[in-house]
Write an enzyme that holds these catalytic residues in place. Structure first.
Site, short mmCIF file in Angstrom:
data_model
loop_
_atom_site.label_atom_id
_atom_site.label_comp_id
_atom_site.label_asym_id
_atom_site.label_seq_id
_atom_site.Cartn_x
_atom_site.Cartn_y
_atom_site.Cartn_z
N LYS A 259 -33.20 -16.68 9.47
CA LYS A 259 -33.26 -16.02 10.77
C LYS A 259 -31.88 -16.07 11.41
O LYS A 259 -31.08 -16.99 11.15
CB LYS A 259 -34.29 -16.66 11.69
N HIS B 230 -8.78 -6.89 5.49
CA HIS B 230 -7.41 -6.87 5.99
C HIS B 230 -7.15 -5.71 6.97
O HIS B 230 -6.20 -5.78 7.75
CB HIS B 230 -6.42 -6.77 4.83
N ASP B 231 -7.98 -4.67 6.92
CA ASP B 231 -7.84 -3.54 7.84
C ASP B 231 -8.67 -3.74 9.10
O ASP B 231 -8.19 -3.56 10.21
CB ASP B 231 -8.30 -2.24 7.17
N GLY C 169 -29.88 -1.24 1.59
CA GLY C 169 -31.30 -0.89 1.62
C GLY C 169 -31.69 0.20 0.65
O GLY C 169 -32.88 0.38 0.38
N ASP D 90 -8.46 1.65 -3.74
CA ASP D 90 -8.03 1.85 -2.36
C ASP D 90 -8.21 3.32 -1.94
O ASP D 90 -8.05 4.23 -2.76
CB ASP D 90 -6.55 1.46 -2.24
N ARG E 49 -10.41 -2.80 -7.53
CA ARG E 49 -10.81 -2.30 -6.22
C ARG E 49 -9.99 -1.04 -5.96
O ARG E 49 -8.76 -1.07 -5.96
CB ARG E 49 -10.53 -3.35 -5.15
N TYR F 100 0.79 -1.23 0.00
CA TYR F 100 0.00 0.00 0.00
C TYR F 100 0.83 1.29 0.00
O TYR F 100 0.28 2.38 0.21
CB TYR F 100 -1.00 -0.03 1.15
N GLU G 75 -13.25 1.68 -1.93
CA GLU G 75 -13.18 1.66 -0.47
C GLU G 75 -13.44 3.07 0.05
O GLU G 75 -12.51 3.84 0.29
CB GLU G 75 -11.79 1.17 -0.01
N TRP H 134 -34.02 -21.38 5.21
CA TRP H 134 -34.99 -22.28 4.57
C TRP H 134 -35.14 -21.87 3.09
O TRP H 134 -34.89 -20.72 2.72
CB TRP H 134 -36.36 -22.17 5.21
#
Length: 416
Positions: A389, A302-303, A289, A195, A193, A76, A220, A414
């Site tokens: 559930k 990893h963080d 949502g 960073d 991805r 990084y 991220e 289920w």
């Protein structure tokens, strides 16, 4: 106001057409294929051995650690972006891994670290803010003025201690686009991805994705949840998820984002506060949502987990967490440690949940009806095909059409 009305929905549908089948059908399942200590373990060879199992388990994409030369072994603190010899292994071994992944139809996700870059030479002010003698040979104008360069002010948060890249410079963007296209076309990475996406404006991610055309991309955008004194997590995290939504929107909807809102709420909820898992509108309370096709859900990375453990999910509730994200809309991510280092029981339980998700065709936009959200019980029906559930509360769906598919400590699933 969040993404809750039809005008937004129309714009979402339009954005979905950009990235092709991956975002259109929403059937991505990701694995983060490393942790903070992976650089110590001949990683490209280790992963190559696991690709058949990763493919068989149903993962569509494996997020790999940063594959380029870096001052830190984890990858990084990049410097020479065109060198693929890293602490994880040589360029030769990396390309062998990528060929194996292509053979097994698991896409390779590159970790794109372009917020900051370690300089090679002292320049303006005596700082290491020049990049001489290596590809992408930039001068001090490539570094933001707020991190010791001669460029513009940063368009996001500073990553302290390292020169931050000035994405406002056309020559910088041109060179980054060339590098991203090289990763796609020559090296063999298919997904990205991004960073530390808070460090530069989302409009630049939009440009990079449009030009390099990854099949799937995720950012991220790690923002702090809302807490009151104690500290105690607030019930309403709408402003938190709205900030992530805004970032996604500013990428033109071309890039998904890790659903840090869901992680923050879920890891408090499983400790006897499952009422948190239904928002005031009766929806899931995270990014999931509001814009589920762009919400990349996860338990740890990893963080947050691994040996860094900055914000770990409670270890005794890991399978409840996976029972939630692997049955719900959004794009779920499984962490390497939980899949391979926490024993065969965890591995096999996660595989069973993955099987249910795939065979019942649960995807990023599946419908959800939350039936119960009490301190000791959460229950929901997803896609009208799966019922689940979590929690200590005793519960099962009514009706003879529901058959128990799998169960474990504090969870059950289920299907019809």
């Amino acid at each position: 106001m969040g993404y809750l009305n039809s005008a937004y929905d129309e714009r979402i549908q339009g954005a979905d057409s950009f990235n092709g089948a991956a975002l259109q059908n929403g059937r991505e399942i990701l694995i983060q294929a490393f942790n903070w200590e992976s650089h110590k373990h001949d990683w490209w060879k280790n992963l190559e051995r696991k690709i058949p199992d990763i493919a068989k388990s149903g993962f569509t994409s494996a997020w790999l650690p940063p594959a380029t030369h870096s001052f830190s072994p984890q990858g990084y603190l990049p410097q020479n972006l065109y060198s693929l010899d890293s602490s994880y292994g040589s360029e030769y071994l990396l390309k062998g891994l990528l060929e194996k992944m292509q053979q097994y139809k698991v896409r390779a996700m590159a970790d794109i670290v372009i917020n900051h870059r370690v300089g090679t030479t002292r320049g303006h002010g005596g700082r290491y803010n020049r990049y001489d003698w290596i590809p992408l040979a930039w001068d001090e104008h490539a570094v933001t003025s707020c991190s010791g360069g001669l460029g513009n002010l940063s368009t996001g948060d500073n990553f302290h201690g390292v020169p931050n890249i000035d994405h406002c410079q056309p020559f910088v963007r041109r060179d980054i686009i060339g590098w991203l296209q090289w990763l796609r076309k020559s090296v063999g990475f298919q997904d990205f991805r991004f960073d530390f996406a808070k460090g530069y404006a989302a409009k630049f991610v939009k440009e990079y994705v449009e030009e390099a055309k990854p099949i799937f991309s995720v950012g991220e955008y790690w923002d702090t949840c809302n807490y009151t004194a104690g500290p105690r997590l607030d019930y309403n995290q709408d402003s938190h998820r709205q900030r992530i939504i805004n970032w996604i929107d500013n990428t033109g909807g071309h890039c998904a984002a890790f659903d840090f809102t869901t992680k923050g709420i879920l890891q408090e909820a499983v400790k006897g506060e499952l009422w948190r898992l239904r928002d005031p509108q009766g929806k899931p309370p995270g990014v999931m949502g509001w814009w589920s096709s762009r919400a990349v859900t996860f338990i740890d990375n990893h963080d947050t987990g691994s040996t860094q453990a900055h914000w770990p999910f409670p270890s005794g509730h890991i399978m409840e967490g996976y029972a939630y994200i692997l049955t719900h809309p959004g794009i779920p991510t499984v962490f390497y440690d939980h899949f391979y280092d926490w024993g065969d029981s965890n591995h096999n339980q996660i595989v069973k949940l993955l099987d249910i998700r795939r065979h019942q065709d649960i995807h990023s936009r599946s419908s959800i009806r939350i039936l119960e959200a009490r301190p000791d019980l959460y229950a929901a029906i997803i896609g009208e095909k799966v019922c689940m559930k979590i929690g200590d509360g005793s519960w099962c769906p009514s009706g003879p059409e529901w058959k128990l598919a799998t169960s474990g400590h504090r969870y059950a699933v289920w299907h019809k």
